[in-house]
Design a protein around this motif. Sequence first.
Motif: not given
Length: 1018
Positions: A763-771
Amino acid sequence: MSPVFVGRGTETGLLTGALRRAENGDPQAVLIGGEAGVGKTRLVEEFLAAAGSDTVVTALGGCLEIGAEGLPYAPLAAALRRLRRRLGPELDRAAAGMEGHLARLFPDFGEADGEPNDEFGRARLFDHASRLFERLGTGRTVVLAVEDLHWSDRSTRELLAYLIRTLQGTRLLILATYRTDDLHRRHPLRPFLAELDRLRTVQRLELDRFDQREVAAQLAGILGTATPDRELVDRIHRRSEGNALFVEELATSHQQGCSAGMTDSLRDMLLVRVEALPDDTQRVLRAAAEGGSYVEHGLLAAVLGEGDSTIGTALGEDRLIEALRTAVGANILRPDTDGEGYRFRHALVREAVSDDLLPGERYRINRSFATAVEREPALVCGEGRPARLANYWYHAHHPAKALPSALDAARAARRRNAFAEQLRMLERALELWDEVSEDVLATTLRPYDWADTYPPCACAAGEHDESCDRLQLVDVLAEATVAARRAGDRERGLSLAKRALKLVDEGRAPVRAAWFRLQRARILGHLNRAGGVEEIQYAHRLVAHLGPSAIQAEVLAQDAAHGMLRTPDRQLIATAERAVEIARQVGADSVEQHARITLASLYSDFGDPEGGLAMLADAVERSRPLGLDLHTRGLNNLASLLLLHGRSEEAVEVARRGLEVADRAGLLGNTGAILTGNLAEALIAVGRPYEAAATLTAWTSVPGAEWYHEFLDRLRGELALMRGELDAAATHWASARTAAGREDQPQHVLPTAQLGVQLAARRGRPAEAREILFDALDSTGAEGKEALLLPLLAVAAGAEADSRGLPAADLGRPVVLERIAAAAARLDPRVPLHRGWSHLLAGELARAEGRPSAGHWDDAVDTLRPTGLPYPLALALLRAAEAQVAAGHRESAAALLREAAGAAARRGDTGLGRDVAHLAVRAGLALEPAAPRPRPAVAADPVESLGLTRRERDVLRLLALGRTNRQIAEELYISPKTASVHVSNILAKLEVGGRGEAAALAHRLRLFPDTEPAATGR
């Protein structure tokens, strides 16, 4: 009663429609509610009378009110007894091979088998009851009616729910009646009804009171007149408020000339006819009211008709018969359909008569019943005798007799796996304990026959006194604790264990104290609450200095198993090894194999994967004769470990074997969810996503356990992500993450986090992946979890590499990569799959840092290709192709991309396939190879080309012959559920929409020439 059946046209139409659907193989259930006396019984009786035919067999059973407790499975036993009279040998043939199991439900089948009465016993009983009705529904429709569900015991309710949920394709209609006015706010039937309301095949039918027109029709039938007096109709309708029973009572009173003297009290209204009967008849009714909802003629004769009686002069046989005839003629009593006893025509009448007794009178009557049953046990049927006797002595206010009889009733309930009823009887015994003198306790209570590892003596080694040779209060608390756990009343189990621990002197009885601590640890684990570790550690301290015992071994085994799941550590190996040694020394075979199963997993996690697998396989074989629950645990762990080692084809076969064992044993409700998850996960790993989806879909029709829902949700999320259904994947992932967080086990937390990272990256959400990554790393340790942690770290590093160039993502990337590298540095991959993931991780870290190296990808491909697993091989091939394109090696890049496309397609991964296709387009490479030179045709078996297993080939052949699932099951000696799963897998592999298409495809390809229709000439 009115000879004319009044009204209920809509309700009868609804029941008739349900019967038609059941006749077409769509089982139905109708729950009929209404206030007492509204006409539920009459509706059911009229419908059953009209429904009975050569192709429809009906059976009626009623729940009994025995004091405050119901008799386990009483309505089902009564219904089966009626079916035996109707069907004769056909019922025995339907029960063939299951008599030992079903004897707990219907003792007429003979002696119960010798299987343990553990928490899985009820699951086995329910499964075999389901199979019995499946067989009975072959060639006919079965209508099973259960009356007075508001009095039902918990075991009966759960068995009915099991039948309603599991029976599919069976010609069965279940009817159940209950009183709505008895359902107080905390009545146990309320959640049962609410749960069933959500099922498609269940309908609720609420009976309303009669309107004035219907009351007039009812009165016309009762009075034998076409047009009853309008004023009479108005008066009776007003006073009865349309309740059919009250209309009957008021009409009878009118005929007897006492209609003007009624009060508005229901009890007085019901008692007025009783008080008008002869004294002998009233005496019989008072006794019968205390005898229960049903009382046998022989028992009544023993209490009232023969010899001296504690409740008055004996009536003698002739006077008793005359009194009973009068009661039946007055429609107060009615002969039971079995012809062996009597019931009150309406329970409200019995309640009114019982409530009108003086306390001393009630005590004497119950004492007479208890004395008669003790003197001549055959007066009461075997399955109901212990509970009946316990209730008689309890209501006779005779604690010295009530206490041992309550314990006997608890034993009988446990033998039938009716753990809720066992618990209630044990709690009654606890209530009575202080009312019984020590002398009576010492002389009347026999030791309990313990099923678990509870120590038979409270003394420490070398000490003994006379109190150890008789039952003590703490012993009853121990059995009640186990009963509460098995019945699912875990809060009650915790409180019972806590109460027992206050009575146990830890210095004098450390083994028993440790046993209760273990029970609390198990229950806390089931409740997903903290404190289990502390309880195990406390138990460990209690027995650490003692000599070897089964309890000591179990403490160590639970300590190791608990730690393995939540906080894996190398030190746990020594704990598990000590558990095995002690269990072997004291001859605790089951505890030994439990500990060896745990030890094998620990060996695998901490340095000896092959040795761990070998030990686990050996433990599985040794557990086979020790209990099916232990054996299924071993199969489950073996399938999981094979999958983690990359031996997924073997994992598929072991998981299938585990499901078949659980199916045969009736344990699907307890272990089916995790076994199904292991099978689906292995199928995904080997590139059979359609079969995996079919397996998960098939499981939705089976009532699962309370555990492992997050496991199945996570797998559904993975399949949705592979199909490109991101919203569905997100929904499943959110559900799985919530549950996995509660359980706090690496085996759930890490794979769920991997799915979350992959979804966020898509989904193009790198910040969410990191969390998601940081949450998982913060909550779990790394040691021994290479199989779970390496894939998570690799996909997280890949998400960082894909987000290069995004200003917001570039800002925090060094911290993320440092955290990933630090976690990877603590890992020690020892099997090819883990080493392949390690190479992938190294390559993704280099790519994320902007220094990609082809060597990592080549190493990953070379290591992963022999595993035969499409993922992560497809990912490694894609990355290797990218490196070859960058180096200008177009031919080798094209070959790698073609291989990657094939692996992604086999896995069903649309996202990965799209990435492969995009790289080919950008590089101008063709994914389709050049046409090969013609080669001589080689004859091949067309069935093998479809990927069917040997058993699936057998099922497809029968499918081509037009066999039903039940016929396939009978011919191949498997259960209908297993046949259904095989059919679902076949449809998925053939990619067809139904059985007809599968059969047509088999004929078109001439897969089974012997099934083709013979050619005919003109």
